[in-house]
Scaffold this motif. Structure first.
Motif, PDB file in Angstrom:
ATOM      1  N   LEU A 107     -16.577  56.112  -3.347  1.00  0.00           N
ATOM      2  CA  LEU A 107     -17.026  54.930  -2.601  1.00  0.00           C
ATOM      3  C   LEU A 107     -16.051  54.548  -1.487  1.00  0.00           C
ATOM      4  N   ARG A 108     -14.778  54.811  -1.652  1.00  0.00           N
ATOM      5  CA  ARG A 108     -13.785  54.425  -0.651  1.00  0.00           C
ATOM      6  C   ARG A 108     -13.715  55.391   0.519  1.00  0.00           C
ATOM      7  N   LYS A 109     -14.182  56.602   0.342  1.00  0.00           N
ATOM      8  CA  LYS A 109     -14.099  57.597   1.410  1.00  0.00           C
ATOM      9  C   LYS A 109     -15.152  57.318   2.477  1.00  0.00           C
TER      10      LYS A 109
ATOM     11  N   VAL B 253     -18.244  69.174  -2.344  1.00  0.00           N
ATOM     12  CA  VAL B 253     -17.227  69.597  -3.307  1.00  0.00           C
ATOM     13  C   VAL B 253     -16.634  68.388  -4.017  1.00  0.00           C
ATOM     14  N   GLU B 254     -16.364  67.307  -3.299  1.00  0.00           N
ATOM     15  CA  GLU B 254     -15.800  66.104  -3.901  1.00  0.00           C
ATOM     16  C   GLU B 254     -16.779  65.451  -4.877  1.00  0.00           C
ATOM     17  N   VAL B 255     -18.044  65.430  -4.501  1.00  0.00           N
ATOM     18  CA  VAL B 255     -19.056  64.859  -5.396  1.00  0.00           C
ATOM     19  C   VAL B 255     -19.191  65.714  -6.653  1.00  0.00           C
ATOM     20  N   ASN B 256     -19.216  67.016  -6.496  1.00  0.00           N
ATOM     21  CA  ASN B 256     -19.318  67.910  -7.647  1.00  0.00           C
ATOM     22  C   ASN B 256     -18.093  67.807  -8.555  1.00  0.00           C
ATOM     23  N   THR B 257     -16.909  67.666  -7.961  1.00  0.00           N
ATOM     24  CA  THR B 257     -15.690  67.527  -8.757  1.00  0.00           C
ATOM     25  C   THR B 257     -15.694  66.225  -9.527  1.00  0.00           C
ATOM     26  N   ALA B 258     -16.083  65.113  -8.875  1.00  0.00           N
ATOM     27  CA  ALA B 258     -16.144  63.815  -9.553  1.00  0.00           C
ATOM     28  C   ALA B 258     -17.154  63.863 -10.688  1.00  0.00           C
TER      29      ALA B 258
END
Length: 83
Positions: A64-66, A72-77
């Motif tokens: 949310l802060r980005k 890749v970031e969504v998949n990692t989270a």
């Protein structure tokens, strides 16, 4: 300003109601269960709370802060949340 104060009121009311409901359910369980059974329930409750606290790694807050989020970031989270 009115919407913010209503939101704060409902958020606070919900948290207070949840805490009161937890206290009432604990008191009822303490009355109904034997001491050894209540101890088992208490240990399980502590373990569940511990794993919930560990499991909340903050991936949602990071996303949310980005300003720009990659796949890749969504998949990692998502993967860390599932683990």
């Amino acid at each position: 300003m009115k919407d913010i104060s209503r939101s704060i009121f409902f958020n606070t009311s919900t948290k207070i109601f949840t805490k009161l409901l937890g206290i009432v359910s604990t008191l009822l369980l303490a009355r109904i269960l034997t001491p050894s059974d209540f101890a088992v329930v208490a240990v399980i409750s502590i373990a569940i709370f511990f794993f919930e606290a560990i499991g909340n790694l903050g991936g949602e807050f990071y996303i949310l802060r980005k300003t720009e989020v990659t796949t890749v970031e969504v998949n990692t989270a998502w993967t860390l949340d599932m683990l």
